[in-house]
Design a protein around this motif. Sequence first.
Motif, PDB file in Angstrom:
ATOM      1  N   PHE A  22       0.700  -1.451  -0.086  1.00 57.06           N
ATOM      2  CA  PHE A  22      -0.009  -0.017  -0.152  1.00 57.06           C
ATOM      3  C   PHE A  22       0.689   1.292  -0.106  1.00 57.06           C
ATOM      4  O   PHE A  22       0.263   2.287  -0.426  1.00 57.06           O
ATOM      5  CB  PHE A  22      -0.838  -0.006   1.171  1.00 57.06           C
ATOM      6  CG  PHE A  22      -2.318  -0.897   0.969  1.00 57.06           C
ATOM      7  CD1 PHE A  22      -3.390  -0.131   0.592  1.00 57.06           C
ATOM      8  CD2 PHE A  22      -2.200  -2.356   0.883  1.00 57.06           C
ATOM      9  CE1 PHE A  22      -4.581  -1.074   0.268  1.00 57.06           C
ATOM     10  CE2 PHE A  22      -3.344  -2.656   0.429  1.00 57.06           C
ATOM     11  CZ  PHE A  22      -4.359  -2.138   0.313  1.00 57.06           C
ATOM     12  N   GLY A  29       1.391   2.315  -3.424  1.00 59.62           N
ATOM     13  CA  GLY A  29       0.207   2.517  -4.367  1.00 59.62           C
ATOM     14  C   GLY A  29      -0.004   4.064  -4.504  1.00 59.62           C
ATOM     15  O   GLY A  29       0.478   4.687  -4.087  1.00 59.62           O
ATOM     16  N   PRO A  30      -1.123   4.140  -4.908  1.00 61.79           N
ATOM     17  CA  PRO A  30      -1.828   5.621  -5.197  1.00 61.79           C
ATOM     18  C   PRO A  30      -2.072   6.417  -4.122  1.00 61.79           C
ATOM     19  O   PRO A  30      -2.345   7.524  -4.001  1.00 61.79           O
ATOM     20  CB  PRO A  30      -2.699   5.255  -6.369  1.00 61.79           C
ATOM     21  CG  PRO A  30      -3.272   4.039  -5.921  1.00 61.79           C
ATOM     22  CD  PRO A  30      -2.262   3.119  -5.464  1.00 61.79           C
ATOM     23  N   TYR A  31      -2.187   5.599  -2.702  1.00 56.47           N
ATOM     24  CA  TYR A  31      -2.441   6.247  -1.638  1.00 56.47           C
ATOM     25  C   TYR A  31      -1.585   6.168  -0.465  1.00 56.47           C
ATOM     26  O   TYR A  31      -1.738   6.514   0.538  1.00 56.47           O
ATOM     27  CB  TYR A  31      -4.024   5.709  -1.146  1.00 56.47           C
ATOM     28  CG  TYR A  31      -5.212   5.913  -2.192  1.00 56.47           C
ATOM     29  CD1 TYR A  31      -5.541   7.148  -2.144  1.00 56.47           C
ATOM     30  CD2 TYR A  31      -5.543   4.914  -2.805  1.00 56.47           C
ATOM     31  CE1 TYR A  31      -6.645   7.471  -3.118  1.00 56.47           C
ATOM     32  CE2 TYR A  31      -6.726   5.262  -3.513  1.00 56.47           C
ATOM     33  CZ  TYR A  31      -7.367   6.334  -3.685  1.00 56.47           C
ATOM     34  OH  TYR A  31      -8.099   6.645  -4.808  1.00 56.47           O
ATOM     35  N   SER A  64      -3.071  -7.446  -1.999  1.00 58.81           N
ATOM     36  CA  SER A  64      -1.889  -6.841  -1.914  1.00 58.81           C
ATOM     37  C   SER A  64      -0.875  -7.823  -2.540  1.00 58.81           C
ATOM     38  O   SER A  64      -0.728  -8.813  -2.354  1.00 58.81           O
ATOM     39  CB  SER A  64      -1.251  -6.600  -0.406  1.00 58.81           C
ATOM     40  OG  SER A  64      -2.241  -5.865   0.341  1.00 58.81           O
ATOM     41  N   GLN A 114       4.746  -6.769  -8.772  1.00 60.20           N
ATOM     42  CA  GLN A 114       3.743  -6.232  -9.319  1.00 60.20           C
ATOM     43  C   GLN A 114       3.829  -6.211 -10.659  1.00 60.20           C
ATOM     44  O   GLN A 114       5.038  -5.880 -11.240  1.00 60.20           O
ATOM     45  CB  GLN A 114       3.532  -4.729  -8.638  1.00 60.20           C
ATOM     46  CG  GLN A 114       2.916  -4.684  -7.126  1.00 60.20           C
ATOM     47  CD  GLN A 114       2.837  -3.316  -6.799  1.00 60.20           C
ATOM     48  OE1 GLN A 114       2.766  -2.329  -7.201  1.00 60.20           O
ATOM     49  NE2 GLN A 114       2.494  -3.361  -5.290  1.00 60.20           N
ATOM     50  N   THR A 163     -12.802  -0.049  -4.200  1.00 62.99           N
ATOM     51  CA  THR A 163     -11.291   0.367  -4.490  1.00 62.99           C
ATOM     52  C   THR A 163     -11.219   1.782  -4.718  1.00 62.99           C
ATOM     53  O   THR A 163     -12.292   2.073  -4.973  1.00 62.99           O
ATOM     54  CB  THR A 163     -10.371  -0.317  -5.769  1.00 62.99           C
ATOM     55  OG1 THR A 163      -9.118   0.029  -5.826  1.00 62.99           O
ATOM     56  CG2 THR A 163     -11.127   0.082  -6.911  1.00 62.99           C
ATOM     57  N   ARG A 193      -8.568   6.549  -7.314  1.00 62.16           N
ATOM     58  CA  ARG A 193      -7.124   6.750  -8.178  1.00 62.16           C
ATOM     59  C   ARG A 193      -6.469   5.468  -8.267  1.00 62.16           C
ATOM     60  O   ARG A 193      -5.497   5.310  -9.088  1.00 62.16           O
ATOM     61  CB  ARG A 193      -6.128   7.426  -7.074  1.00 62.16           C
ATOM     62  CG  ARG A 193      -6.824   8.973  -6.723  1.00 62.16           C
ATOM     63  CD  ARG A 193      -5.800   9.417  -5.689  1.00 62.16           C
ATOM     64  NE  ARG A 193      -6.458  10.748  -5.015  1.00 62.16           N
ATOM     65  CZ  ARG A 193      -5.830  11.372  -4.128  1.00 62.16           C
ATOM     66  NH1 ARG A 193      -4.729  10.763  -3.752  1.00 62.16           N
ATOM     67  NH2 ARG A 193      -6.447  12.116  -3.636  1.00 62.16           N
ATOM     68  N   ASN A 194      -6.981   4.122  -7.884  1.00 62.38           N
ATOM     69  CA  ASN A 194      -6.291   2.978  -8.267  1.00 62.38           C
ATOM     70  C   ASN A 194      -6.686   2.526  -9.440  1.00 62.38           C
ATOM     71  O   ASN A 194      -7.807   1.544  -9.696  1.00 62.38           O
ATOM     72  CB  ASN A 194      -6.752   2.031  -7.180  1.00 62.38           C
ATOM     73  CG  ASN A 194      -5.763   0.938  -7.204  1.00 62.38           C
ATOM     74  OD1 ASN A 194      -5.006   0.616  -7.939  1.00 62.38           O
ATOM     75  ND2 ASN A 194      -5.553   0.063  -5.907  1.00 62.38           N
ATOM     76  N   ARG A 245      -5.101   0.820 -11.852  1.00 65.13           N
ATOM     77  CA  ARG A 245      -4.770  -0.391 -12.245  1.00 65.13           C
ATOM     78  C   ARG A 245      -5.604  -1.545 -11.635  1.00 65.13           C
ATOM     79  O   ARG A 245      -5.972  -2.543 -12.381  1.00 65.13           O
ATOM     80  CB  ARG A 245      -3.263  -0.787 -11.516  1.00 65.13           C
ATOM     81  CG  ARG A 245      -2.260   0.160 -12.562  1.00 65.13           C
ATOM     82  CD  ARG A 245      -0.813  -0.180 -12.036  1.00 65.13           C
ATOM     83  NE  ARG A 245      -0.460  -1.618 -12.087  1.00 65.13           N
ATOM     84  CZ  ARG A 245       0.457  -2.211 -11.662  1.00 65.13           C
ATOM     85  NH1 ARG A 245       1.607  -1.371 -10.871  1.00 65.13           N
ATOM     86  NH2 ARG A 245       0.990  -3.388 -11.813  1.00 65.13           N
ATOM     87  N   ALA A 246      -6.120  -1.309 -10.350  1.00 63.47           N
ATOM     88  CA  ALA A 246      -7.083  -2.294  -9.781  1.00 63.47           C
ATOM     89  C   ALA A 246      -8.485  -2.341 -10.513  1.00 63.47           C
ATOM     90  O   ALA A 246      -8.956  -3.478 -10.829  1.00 63.47           O
ATOM     91  CB  ALA A 246      -7.301  -1.879  -8.409  1.00 63.47           C
ATOM     92  N   SER A 285     -14.357   5.691  -3.053  1.00 62.33           N
ATOM     93  CA  SER A 285     -14.257   4.167  -3.451  1.00 62.33           C
ATOM     94  C   SER A 285     -15.231   4.075  -4.464  1.00 62.33           C
ATOM     95  O   SER A 285     -16.301   4.491  -4.346  1.00 62.33           O
ATOM     96  CB  SER A 285     -14.345   3.165  -2.215  1.00 62.33           C
ATOM     97  OG  SER A 285     -15.615   3.246  -1.709  1.00 62.33           O
TER      98      SER A 285
END
Length: 349
Positions: A34, A37-39, A102, A108, A136, A139-140, A142-143, A168
């Motif tokens: 995490f 990641g974006p956050y 995760s 990744q 999710t 901003r995520n 990719r997910a 979300s």
Amino acid sequence: MTNDSVRPALDGTTIRPVRTGESEAEAALIVRAFAAGPYGHLPKGAERAAFEADTAGRAADGAVLVAVDAEGGVVGTASVLRASSRYSRVARPGEAEVRLISVDPGAQGSGLGAALTRASLEEALGWGAAALVLDTGTRNLRAQALYERLGFERDAERDAAVGADVDSLAYRYPLQRREDVVVRLMRADEADAVAELVESAYAADFELNPRYRADIVAVAERARAHQVWVAADAATGELLGTATTPRAGATMSPVAHAGELDFRFLGVAPAARRRGIGETLVRHVLALARLRGIDRVVLNTGPDMLGAQRLYDRLGFTRLHEREYRFVRPDGSGFQMLAYGRDAGVDAA
């Protein structure tokens, strides 16, 4: 993926339930993933930190799956949670929810996130969950692309603001085809009842010799190596039918080639016939193949099983003549074992 079952993932990596002694490594992986990641730039609250650290609590609420590399290192994780459990956030009654998917930053982009998501779907399917849901951050990206590629559907009604800086998006993957019938893995205490069901199903159509009867009723032994599925009445819990599939990465019979899923011991209780239970179970096997990323489903059946043959024909299976063989009984008599196959494709209603 119950009872510590193991499934292959990528390049020697396997996915299985977390084991005693891996909690610290699993929680540390979540923190690393995490942060990358974006956050990762946002401050983390005490409640969120406690959630990430509580591997045992998440496992008690459902299952914690880990991806383990060839050296035994934890390189991925996902928590599959039952609805209304303490860590479930968006699931409704009858559903399951996956959180904290995760992957180690160094792994990744390898496809491990997709493998963990597929494993989570299969875990929820084994429970008989109506759907697997997740959310999710916006901003995520990719997910979001991953979930949409795997067949999750957007569920805007469940979108929410998770925090001051995080909105979300919710996604849902339906797992059951019918509201009146639930397909799930057999429970250990149901083995005798399933043995009685499948024996009665086969005996209703033709005479069973002692050897074949013993094979049919060996349900408890079969469940130790494979997956015994049951179709149960959603209202009463009555067992209506059963089918057996191999665990991920394995096969049950010579009819299956690499990259195919085979199944055996499809049976419907005589009292439950004409309710579409056989079709529901076969479509369940096709859906399981799609969850595993398998393109084709194959099977053998005997020449006397005319009802099953009509079902396979109706569902688009075709004969695989080159895979058929003559089955010889101990007394020298025998018959031609038929083979059928069908692309898993996109299931029709």
